[in-house]
Every structure is written in structure tokens, then in C-alpha cells.
Design a protein around this motif. Structure first.
Motif, PDB file in Angstrom:
ATOM      1  N   ARG A 233      43.487  24.247  44.324  1.00 56.14           N
ATOM      2  CA  ARG A 233      44.223  23.345  43.428  1.00 56.14           C
ATOM      3  C   ARG A 233      45.724  23.367  43.696  1.00 56.14           C
ATOM      4  O   ARG A 233      46.448  22.499  43.204  1.00 56.14           O
ATOM      5  CB  ARG A 233      43.974  23.738  41.974  1.00 56.14           C
ATOM      6  CG  ARG A 233      42.569  23.452  41.476  1.00 56.14           C
ATOM      7  CD  ARG A 233      42.486  23.711  39.980  1.00 56.14           C
ATOM      8  NE  ARG A 233      41.151  23.425  39.447  1.00 56.14           N
ATOM      9  CZ  ARG A 233      40.871  23.347  38.150  1.00 56.14           C
ATOM     10  NH1 ARG A 233      41.830  23.530  37.255  1.00 56.14           N
ATOM     11  NH2 ARG A 233      39.648  23.082  37.750  1.00 56.14           N
ATOM     12  N   GLY A 234      46.175  24.376  44.429  1.00 54.47           N
ATOM     13  CA  GLY A 234      47.597  24.433  44.792  1.00 54.47           C
ATOM     14  C   GLY A 234      48.341  25.630  44.258  1.00 54.47           C
ATOM     15  O   GLY A 234      49.540  25.772  44.501  1.00 54.47           O
ATOM     16  N   HIS A 235      47.680  26.520  43.517  1.00 53.50           N
ATOM     17  CA  HIS A 235      48.357  27.692  42.976  1.00 53.50           C
ATOM     18  C   HIS A 235      48.581  28.732  44.070  1.00 53.50           C
ATOM     19  O   HIS A 235      47.718  28.950  44.929  1.00 53.50           O
ATOM     20  CB  HIS A 235      47.534  28.302  41.845  1.00 53.50           C
ATOM     21  CG  HIS A 235      47.419  27.433  40.631  1.00 53.50           C
ATOM     22  ND1 HIS A 235      48.452  27.270  39.741  1.00 53.50           N
ATOM     23  CD2 HIS A 235      46.387  26.669  40.165  1.00 53.50           C
ATOM     24  CE1 HIS A 235      48.071  26.448  38.766  1.00 53.50           C
ATOM     25  NE2 HIS A 235      46.820  26.064  39.006  1.00 53.50           N
ATOM     26  N   ASP A 236      49.730  29.390  44.004  1.00 54.69           N
ATOM     27  CA  ASP A 236      50.067  30.433  44.971  1.00 54.69           C
ATOM     28  C   ASP A 236      49.356  31.727  44.577  1.00 54.69           C
ATOM     29  O   ASP A 236      49.637  32.299  43.517  1.00 54.69           O
ATOM     30  CB  ASP A 236      51.582  30.640  44.964  1.00 54.69           C
ATOM     31  CG  ASP A 236      52.025  31.775  45.863  1.00 54.69           C
ATOM     32  OD1 ASP A 236      51.193  32.304  46.614  1.00 54.69           O
ATOM     33  OD2 ASP A 236      53.225  32.133  45.793  1.00 54.69           O
ATOM     34  N   PRO A 237      48.443  32.239  45.404  1.00 59.72           N
ATOM     35  CA  PRO A 237      47.703  33.449  45.038  1.00 59.72           C
ATOM     36  C   PRO A 237      48.542  34.720  45.056  1.00 59.72           C
ATOM     37  O   PRO A 237      48.104  35.752  44.540  1.00 59.72           O
ATOM     38  CB  PRO A 237      46.592  33.511  46.098  1.00 59.72           C
ATOM     39  CG  PRO A 237      47.126  32.758  47.262  1.00 59.72           C
ATOM     40  CD  PRO A 237      47.987  31.680  46.685  1.00 59.72           C
ATOM     41  N   THR A 238      49.749  34.671  45.614  1.00 62.70           N
ATOM     42  CA  THR A 238      50.603  35.862  45.639  1.00 62.70           C
ATOM     43  C   THR A 238      51.492  35.956  44.404  1.00 62.70           C
ATOM     44  O   THR A 238      52.318  36.862  44.310  1.00 62.70           O
ATOM     45  CB  THR A 238      51.487  35.882  46.894  1.00 62.70           C
ATOM     46  OG1 THR A 238      52.455  34.824  46.813  1.00 62.70           O
ATOM     47  CG2 THR A 238      50.648  35.712  48.151  1.00 62.70           C
ATOM     48  N   ALA A 239      51.337  35.012  43.489  1.00 64.33           N
ATOM     49  CA  ALA A 239      52.102  35.009  42.241  1.00 64.33           C
ATOM     50  C   ALA A 239      51.131  35.140  41.068  1.00 64.33           C
ATOM     51  O   ALA A 239      50.211  34.328  40.929  1.00 64.33           O
ATOM     52  CB  ALA A 239      52.918  33.727  42.111  1.00 64.33           C
ATOM     53  N   VAL A 240      51.332  36.158  40.248  1.00 59.42           N
ATOM     54  CA  VAL A 240      50.447  36.419  39.115  1.00 59.42           C
ATOM     55  C   VAL A 240      51.274  36.389  37.830  1.00 59.42           C
ATOM     56  O   VAL A 240      52.364  36.975  37.768  1.00 59.42           O
ATOM     57  CB  VAL A 240      49.750  37.791  39.256  1.00 59.42           C
ATOM     58  CG1 VAL A 240      48.855  38.070  38.058  1.00 59.42           C
ATOM     59  CG2 VAL A 240      48.946  37.849  40.562  1.00 59.42           C
ATOM     60  N   ARG A 241      50.766  35.718  36.817  1.00 58.81           N
ATOM     61  CA  ARG A 241      51.473  35.663  35.537  1.00 58.81           C
ATOM     62  C   ARG A 241      51.449  37.029  34.851  1.00 58.81           C
ATOM     63  O   ARG A 241      50.456  37.738  34.901  1.00 58.81           O
ATOM     64  CB  ARG A 241      50.857  34.601  34.636  1.00 58.81           C
ATOM     65  CG  ARG A 241      50.901  33.207  35.265  1.00 58.81           C
ATOM     66  CD  ARG A 241      50.568  32.121  34.276  1.00 58.81           C
ATOM     67  NE  ARG A 241      50.493  30.830  34.944  1.00 58.81           N
ATOM     68  CZ  ARG A 241      50.780  29.654  34.370  1.00 58.81           C
ATOM     69  NH1 ARG A 241      51.144  29.623  33.113  1.00 58.81           N
ATOM     70  NH2 ARG A 241      50.688  28.524  35.050  1.00 58.81           N
ATOM     71  N   VAL A 242      52.552  37.367  34.208  1.00 57.80           N
ATOM     72  CA  VAL A 242      52.689  38.655  33.524  1.00 57.80           C
ATOM     73  C   VAL A 242      52.640  38.426  32.019  1.00 57.80           C
ATOM     74  O   VAL A 242      53.557  37.836  31.442  1.00 57.80           O
ATOM     75  CB  VAL A 242      54.023  39.344  33.903  1.00 57.80           C
ATOM     76  CG1 VAL A 242      54.189  40.644  33.119  1.00 57.80           C
ATOM     77  CG2 VAL A 242      54.081  39.602  35.403  1.00 57.80           C
ATOM     78  N   PRO A 243      51.582  38.876  31.333  1.00 58.78           N
ATOM     79  CA  PRO A 243      51.526  38.757  29.868  1.00 58.78           C
ATOM     80  C   PRO A 243      52.600  39.623  29.217  1.00 58.78           C
ATOM     81  O   PRO A 243      52.944  40.697  29.717  1.00 58.78           O
ATOM     82  CB  PRO A 243      50.119  39.262  29.520  1.00 58.78           C
ATOM     83  CG  PRO A 243      49.346  39.175  30.808  1.00 58.78           C
ATOM     84  CD  PRO A 243      50.342  39.418  31.894  1.00 58.78           C
ATOM     85  N   ARG A 244      53.120  39.175  28.109  1.00 59.20           N
ATOM     86  CA  ARG A 244      54.186  39.903  27.434  1.00 59.20           C
ATOM     87  C   ARG A 244      53.742  41.273  26.913  1.00 59.20           C
ATOM     88  O   ARG A 244      54.559  42.186  26.796  1.00 59.20           O
ATOM     89  CB  ARG A 244      54.748  39.053  26.292  1.00 59.20           C
ATOM     90  CG  ARG A 244      55.683  37.953  26.788  1.00 59.20           C
ATOM     91  CD  ARG A 244      55.864  36.855  25.763  1.00 59.20           C
ATOM     92  NE  ARG A 244      56.959  35.948  26.101  1.00 59.20           N
ATOM     93  CZ  ARG A 244      56.952  35.049  27.076  1.00 59.20           C
ATOM     94  NH1 ARG A 244      55.879  34.946  27.852  1.00 59.20           N
ATOM     95  NH2 ARG A 244      57.993  34.266  27.297  1.00 59.20           N
TER      96      ARG A 244
END
Length: 890
Positions: free
Chosen positions: A308-319
Motif C-alpha cells: 500500500r506504500g507504507h515504509d516498513p522501517t518506520a514503526v509508530r510509537v504509542p504514547r
């Protein structure tokens, strides 16, 4: 011959304490270097500083500041130096022109095969897809299209993990832009976060609806591949609109590419955007042929995040995660520190009451700038990220970031995002600066990190001072744009060099230094000192490392804090220069003379006038030195009192000036005229002069009627009465009363112009005129409103100016002056001499003189007889103008 180290002691020389960030590499020995204070690097407990002591003042910028490249602000990217508040129409025009010629139209099946593969092990429900009913989606009015379309898409068998939401009525509250896309696909898990709002950070597929099947189609398939933009205004506006929407997704997510569905009446197109350009399907009727739309949606719903286009080397960080709590902890200000009033700098509370309009920046805690900026990056609904950087020598390292510190304008191009970051391997160490960009991956173009490694190395005389120091850098996996490959397949027989879509490769760079924008300078003397040391860095890089920067601009000359500790343990902060952004640098000993890219290199507003007039010109030392001149002038015209009553017009004509001919953009006449004549003038034609203690206003005497004043500084150079003489002001032409003291920056600019005029007389004007005497000259064509209108109405070619025939003595004199422009030592001497001998005021800043509501005068051309098309070509900017408005690599 003076060296930059011969600058006065109040331009500090050594970094004593690696407090907040490791310092740039500095020269040794240093004449003004004080004994090193052997103090350990502070831990994350940054409250050991003696309270109440101030650093050199800094200033907060409003979100609408108009620095074209240097302002590190989120969402507020721009290409015009003269505009502080570009409206949505201007933004759409800018991003559309940045994508000009970068579109490819392909058949539906080719698009699906390349971008939307069938899920392995699953069979498409062809009968169900053919039976999808879109006939209940009305074509008019537009607002009635949204919900029926969402209803037709929201089936569990079609979207098992996504949901289609209409959010055309509520903008994203976390974004400063109020633009909204009509609808989008979101993950069901994010449905509660989205509600009925446009949420760019969570959007998987953007959907836009229009009502006309031809007039609202943003592409014209009848035009040749790569140039599908239609001439009609409405279609141009729609193209700019959807490009902006795609850009918002890239700004708020870590993306390799993004898909969009656009509906116009009963027709549709599917688009895939990346940093090289866009690929779109041919238009198809989704009502009579529902299989095509249904098939795309069904496959899209089953694609992996990377597909879909998401960068797999970037992960969201929950607060509430371990890393999230660490980020919150590091963002907390030191509790034991307080800021005291400092009457001596005019920044205290009592002083503020006396001078409510003072432009002196507010003081902050020494070393706290990176922490304060990191805290801002965590505010609101910003998404936090854990980014991986792969270094070929050191392996992989992870960095924690909030929202970007800077977002480059435009969609196609490098797409530079920068962040204040925490090194996960050193969680309580200094903050670092992370640059995420899509570098141009063409032959001969090095990674910026490799260029910095060369500048930082001990080879060839040691490290170059005042440049960033590399921490980690490397390409991000094999993430490369694909639009250019589609273009080449569609244009058989064309070479990669002929393709208008560049190949971009995802790249990350981490440096140790976190710099502040140059516009945060305390006073003009400080700025001149910083620029002088940057000239030293430029010279050492050129002479010792054989590298030329090629992009001197407001965004690439930064202020890095030097932290010093006195005998009493009091920590203060002093400014140091940081010549950053070496991504466009080139080896000067490279045997390849051909340009590495088809575009100009640099930032439009600060490029030399000769480079703006010659798109294929090779950048040489004189061009970069001229850019330093424009850099000083840019900050002086905005923040130092002068006699120019319309700063917006000056910025528009001098820094933004341009013309377009046959799709190629050239620089405007005002900057070139100033270089050729050796003088700066106001929009009204008076010599430009800077003053001490007065703001530009109607209260200043009119130069045309005032009497001469003996206090006016005239040209003292021996060559002032020769053909090489130049001036910023003249006592006879722009007299002032004795109450108005000439600012020393006036004389510095004047002396620079002497050298610039000599260079242009010998090597630019003569050569340009000789080579174009038989045809229309691009260099001499008028670009301001009145001249453009006159040319259009009279429909005659501008005359070619014949250069003056120089005598041997005159030529010899000019050659001496011109040679000084190419000699770093001579130019450092010039700046250092003015720095040391000038009577520089301590508090000469005034509030920004560029009106916040200024807009280029588009309407003047129309009102005086120009056509709409002429107005657009005369004033629209393009990718050839933008850095971050940077022109090369877009």
C-alpha cells in the motif's frame, strides 16, 4: 592575509562543553580559543546549570514566517520568499507546477499488474465484483455523491479490515491546513480516531469526487505522455488540489507511495503517487463497468502495508509504550531552571515595556533549544515514530522522533523531512538531527553522508570547520521510486537522461548538531560574523577537500550553540555557524564536465543571477559567493531599518523574480540588473540604503527632495570613480538628514557589489550578449509587472544591450576586482574587515518588515491588459524554483 580565526573575540572560537549536541569540528590552533573547561558531558538530568543565566537571545517564529527554505516549520512550506501566508490556491498552483511533466497515463491492466497485485492464494470474486451497483451514486451535486459511494464500498466481503468514511465536512484538527478530501479508506482499528474528520495520518486510500466527466478530469489523455496537464483553468485547479491531498498524506505518514481514487461524474481514475511523479490509469466508466473499480478495491484491501506504500522501517510509537514514555520524559523542561531578566540585552520585562516593538529575540535556557523543539514535536495528535537507519559500516540503529521539524514543499522531489531525534542506543544522550529524504540516485551523485564524511575526515589537512558531523547514514532498504520506470516503458527509445522523472532513492542521515535558523540572529554584526566563518568553511571545503556546496541559502546556514562555562561555573551560550545541507555538493576535481541532472542546482531565491539566466550553467565559486551576498541582503531587508517602503515588492522582484519561456524558467531582471550595475534600488527606483535606529516608514525623508547630509557614507574604494564603481546608496541620489545614520551593512554590500559588478561585466554580460546578439535574449527580458505588460501589449522583442568597449586599463582594473570574488581569502578579509571596523549597533533588529498579508501583485497584469495565461506564466512558480523551494532534484 587575514584568516577567519582573526575575527574578534566576541565571535567565539571553541566549543568547550559538549552539552546538548557534539560540536562541529573546529580548526586548531585558534587565536581566540580559551582554555578548555574539562567538564563531563551532562547526563539526561539537565538541571545542573546555575539558574538565572541566559544564552544569546533566540526568537520564536510565527507559523507564517516566509523564509523560503530556512524556516523549520510543519505544514507551512512555500516557494515564494515574498509570501508569508500562501493561500490554498497558491499552494495548489505551486505543487502542481512542481509536478509539471511528471505524469504517466497507462492502461488499467498495466496499472494493476504493476502496482496492485492479486493476493496470493485467493481467487477474485469476479461475479460479485461485476454485480456491484454504483448506479445509486448521483453525479450532481457533489455533496450528494459521498455517502452513496461509501455505502456501495462498505461491505465486509469487499473491505474486511478497512472502512470507507466520508469526511469532506471536517478538516484534520492536527493540521494547520483546513483542506479536506471528500472521503477515504481507513483501517477499522483507527475508525474511532478518525470519526468524521479528515485524518491524513491514518488515511490508506484517498477519494475525491467531482461532477463533470470532462471539465473535471485532471488529466488530458490526448496529450503526449509526461505532459498530461490540460490548459483549462478548472482542470489545472483540480490537478493541483489532488496533488496537495497526496502531499498531505506524505507529510503525515512514512510513505513510499500512495494510492488515490478520483471520481468525476460516472468516470474514474486510479492514481499512484511517489516522489518521482505519478502514474494514473486511463479513465473508465465505473458505473457501467463496475468490475474495474471493484477489483481495485478488493485487491487493495488485501495488500500488505508495504504494498500500500507504507515504509516498513518506520514503526509508530504509542504514547503509553516504553519508548513513548521515554520520549515524554526527555521532552520535559529542566524544573530547576528559570530565565531572569537581562536589561542589558533589552529582553527583560522592564525593558519590554519600554520597547513593545523590539525585535530582539527572547532568551532561553542554554542548551535547551533541541529539547524545546523536541517537546513541540510531540504536541497535539502528532504521530511518533521509531525510524531505522541502516549504516553500511555500523549496522542498523533506531531513532525516536515526533512530527517533522521541517517538511519540504512539493510532492515530487526529495521530499525532505527533518526531525529532532533520540538515539535509542543512547536514550539519555544528546538530541540529534535526523534527515529523511528521497535522494536523486543518478550516476555521479554521492550520498550526503559520504560528502560529510569527507569533510569530517582527517585527510587533506584535517576536518573542515563549521560543518555537521555524521553519526549514521544510509539508504533505506531498496526503496526506489517507480514512476520513472513506467515513463521509460511508455516512451520506447528514450534514454534515462531524457526522462523528466528522476530516480529517487529513500535515504536517511543523522548528524550530531541541532542548529537554529539563521533568522534567529541577535543583531546584524552577529550575522556577518557567522557568514564570515561560513565563508571560511566553504573555502576550506573547496581548496582542501575539492568540494563546492552549490546551495548556499537561508535554510542551509544555521546557528549552532556554543556552550561555555566561566570560572564561576556559569554556563552561557554563544552562536556558532553551521554550513549544512551538502546534498547538492560536487567534486570540483571531477573530470566529468556534463551536468549530473537536467535542472539547476540550488535554492531559487539565493542562486546567482547568472545561474538563474543559464539553466545548464556549471556552478563555480563566484556563484556561491554571490549567494552569500544574497543571504545577507535577504535578512537585512527584512530585519534592518531601511528606505524601502514596500518590502514585499522588493522580495517579489529581487528574490522571486522569474520569467517562463517555452516551459523553461529564467531568473528575473532585478537581481541581474543589480549585479550588472553594481547597485541595489527600491521598487520606486531609489538607491537602497540601510539605517540605524529607524524603521522603514513614510516618515523618512523623500530622497528626491531631501537635502544632502554630510553623514552619508560615500564610496571610499579607490575604484569608486572608475567603471567598476558600484553603490548601494549615494549622497547625491538618496540624501538624508543628519538624524539618519547609515548602517554599516550598507558599506559591506556596496563593497561586495564592486566585485560582483566586475565579474558580471567581464564574464557574464559580455559573454551572454555575444552569444545571443542574433536572437532574443532570455537574460534581458523584463519580468516585473509593468515591463511584462508593456512587452505583451507592444508585442515587440526587447532590444539587446551592447556592452561598453573597455580600455586595457579598465579591463585590468576589473580583472583585479573580479579575481577577488573568486578568492575565498579575499572575501573573508573583506567581511572580517567590515566586522572589525564597522560601527555595528548592538540592537539593530526591527520587527519583520515583510507584511504578513503580502501577496505578489497578480492582478496588476490583468488590469493593464495582460491575459490570464500571461499572468500565470509571469508569476507562477515551479519546481525549478523551489528547496525546500530547491530547484535541483525535484
Amino acid at each position: 592575509m587575514a584568516d577567519a580565526s582573526d575575527m574578534p573575540a566576541d565571535i567565539p572560537r571553541a566549543y568547550r562543553i559538549p552539552f546538548s549536541s557534539p560540536p562541529p569540528r573546529l580548526p586548531s590552533p585558534d587565536r581566540f580559543q580559551e582554555p578548555y573547561v574539562d567538564t563531563p558531558s551532562p547526563s539526561h538530568q539537565e538541571n545542573n546549570i546555575t539558574p538565572g543565566h541566559l544564552l544569546a537571545p533566540t526568537q520564536s517564529f510565527a507559523s507564517n514566517d516566509a523564509s523560503p527554505a530556512g524556516k523549520k516549520t510543519y505544514y507551512q512550506s512555500r516557494t515564494y520568499a515574498s509570501i508569508q501566508k500562501p493561500n490554498f490556491q497558491e499552494r495548489r498552483r505551486q505543487v502542481r507546477l512542481s509536478m509539471s511533466g511528471k505524469s504517466v497515463i497507462v492502461e488499467y491492466e498495466d496499472f494493476m499488474k504493476r502496482f496492485v497485485p492479486a493476493p496470493p492464494g485467493q481467487e477474485e470474486p469476479t461475479n460479485k465484483l461485476k454485480a456491484m451497483d454504483f448506479s445509486k451514486v448521483p453525479t450532481k451535486p457533489e455533496v450528494n455523491m459521498y455517502e452513496p459511494l461509501m455505502t456501495a464500498l462498505n461491505h465486509d466481503w469487499l473491505l474486511p479490515e478497512d472502512v470507507a468514511i466520508s469526511n469532506a465536512n471536517t478538516p484534520d484538527p492536527s493540521a494547520k491546513t483546513k483542506n479536506v478530501v471528500d472521503a477515504g479508506l481507513y483501517r477499522r482499528a483507527d475508525k474511532d480516531k478518525v470519526g468524521k474528520k479528515t485524518k491524513w495520518a491514518y488515511m490508506e486510500l484517498s477519494i475525491e469526487c467531482k461532477t463533470e466527466d470532462v471539465q473535471h478530469d485532471p488529466f488530458n489523455e490526448s496529450k503526449k505522455s509526461g505532459n498530461h496537464e490540460d490548459a483549462s483553468d478548472i482542470r489545472k485547479q483540480i490537478l493541483g488540489q489532488i496533488m496537495c491531498y497526496a502531499g498531505y498524506v506524505f507529510d503525515n505518514q512514512q510513505r513510499m507511495h500512495h494510492f488515490m481514487l478520483i471520481i468525476f461524474a460516472d468516470m474514474a481514475r486510479i492514481i499512484c503517487w511517489d516522489r518521482a511523479g505519478l502514474t494514473a490509469t486511463q479513465a473508465f466508466n465505473y458505473v457501467t463497468d463496475p468490475l474495474k473499480l471493484g477489483r481495485f478495491i478488493w485487491r487493495f484491501a488485501r495488500m500488505t502495508p508495504a504494498q500500500r506504500g507504507h515504509d516498513p522501517t518506520a514503526v509508530r510509537v504509542p504514547r503509553d509504550s516504553v519508548n513513548g514514555k521515554l520520549m515524554l520524559e526527555r521532552a520535559q523542561p529542566p524544573k530547576s531552571l528559570s530565565v531572569a531578566d537581562d536589561a542589558s540585552t533589552g529582553t527583560g520585562k522592564k525593558q519590554a515595556k519600554k520597547r513593545p516593538k523590539s525585535a530582539t529575540p527572547k532568551p532561553v535556557i542554554p542548551g535547551d533549544y533541541p529539547r524545546a523543539e523536541f517537546e513541540k514535536s510531540l504536541e497535539g495528535d502528532a504521530i511518533w515514530w521509531r525510524l531505522r537507519v541502516d549504516d553500511s559500516k555500523q549496522g542498523s540503529r533506531y531513532f525516536l522522533v515526533g512530527k517533522p521539524h521541517f517538511v519540504a514543499p512539493g510532492l515530487a522531489g526529495r521530499g525532505t523531512h527533518t526531525f529532532i531525534a533520540i538515539d535509542e542506543a543512547d536514550p539519555y544522550g544528546p538530541f540529534v538531527y535526523l534527515k529523511d529524504a528521497w535522494r536523486v540516485a543518478h550516476t555521479g551523485i554521492d550520498q550526503e553522508g559520504k560528502i560529510l564524511e569527507r569533510l569530517n575526515s582527517d585527510d587533506d589537512g584535517g576536518p573542515v570547520p563549521y560543518v555537521p558531523s555524521v553519526r549514521f547514514h544510509g539508504d533505506v532498504e531498496d526503496q526506489v521510486t517507480r514512476s520513472q520506470e513506467v515513463w521509460l516503458e511508455q516512451n520506447k527509445g528514450k534514454t534515462r537522461d531524457q526522462c523528466p522523472l528522476k530516480t529517487h532513492r529513500h535515504y536517511r542521515l543523522v548528524v550530531n548538531e541541532v542548529g537554529r535558523p539563521l533568522a534567529l540572529f541577535k543583531n546584524m554584526k552577529e550575522l556577518i560574523g557567522l557568514v564570515t566563518l561560513c565563508l571560511k568553511a566553504h573555502g576550506e571545503a573547496y581548496n582542501r577537500k575539492k568540494l563546492i556546496h552549490r546551495d548556499i541559502s537561508a535554510g542551509n546556514v544555521l546557528i549552532y550553540p556554543e556552550l561555555v562555562c566561566d570560572a564561576n561555573g556559569v554556563v552561557t551560550e554563544r552562536p556558532r555557524p553551521l554550513l549544512a545541507d551538502w546534498e547538492l555538493a560536487k567534486r570540483v576535481d571531477d573530470p566529468k564536465e556534463a551536468p549530473r541532472q537536467p535542472d539547476r542546482t540550488g535554492t531559487w531565491q539565493f542562486m546567482s543571477a547568472s545561474a538563474l539566466s543559464q539553466p545548464s550553467k556549471r556552478i563555480i565559486v563566484q556563484d556561491d559567493v554571490e549567494s552569500f551576498f544574497h543571504l545577507v541582503l535577504y535578512h537585512a531587508i527584512r530585519f534592518i531599518p531601511h528606505n524601502c517602503l514596500n518590502v514585499g515588492s522588493f522580495m517579489e522582484m529581487y528574490f522571486d523574480g522569474h520569467i517562463e519561456e517555452h516551459g523553461v524558467y529564467y531568473g528575473g531582471k532585478d537581481k541581474l540588473k543589480s549585479m550588472e550595475n553594481g547597485e541595489l534600488t527600491t521598487p520606486r527606483g531609489f538607491p537602497l540604503c540601510f539605517y540605524v535606529g529607524e524603521e522603514a516608514s513614510e516618515d523618512l525623508p523623500d530622497p528626491s527632495v531631501a537635502t544632502p547630509s554630510p553623514s552619508i557614507t560615500q564610496t571610499s574604494d579607490a575604484a569608486s570613480n572608475s567603471p567598476s564603481s558600484s553603490s548601494v546608496t549615494n549622497a547625491e541620489d538618496a540624501p538624508r538628514t543628519h538624524e539618519h545614520v547609515i548602517h554599516p551593512v550598507t558599506k559591506l554590500l556596496e563593497d561586495c557589489l564592486l566585485r560582483l559588478k566586475a565579474h558580471y561585466t567581464l564574464y557574464v554580460t559580455q559573454k551572454s550578449t555575444d552569444s545571443s546578439s542574433h536572437k532574443q535574449s532570455h537574460v534581458k527580458k523584463a519580468t516585473d509587472v509593468d515591463s511584462a505588460v508593456t512587452s505583451l501589449r507592444k508585442k515587440r522583442k526587447p532590444t539587446v544591450k551592447q556592452p561598453k568597449v573597455l580600455s586595457p586599463a579598465e579591463r585590468a582594473e576589473l580583472e583585479i576586482l573580479a579575481a577577488k570574488l573568486a578568492d575565498h581569502s579575499e572575501m573573508i578579509d573583506l567581511f572580517a574587515e567590515h566586522y572589525e571596523e564597522g560601527d555595528w549597533p548592538d540592537d539593530d533588529r526591527c520587527p519583520d518588515q515583510l507584511p504578513k498579508d503580502y501577496k505578489p501583485n497578480y492582478n496588476t497584469l490583468l488590469a493593464t491588459g495582460g491575459s490570464k495565461r500571461a499572468a500565470g506564466s509571469a508569476f507562477e512558480t515551479s519546481a525549478h524554483q523551489a528547496k525546500r523551494s530547491r530547484v535541483s532534484g525535484i
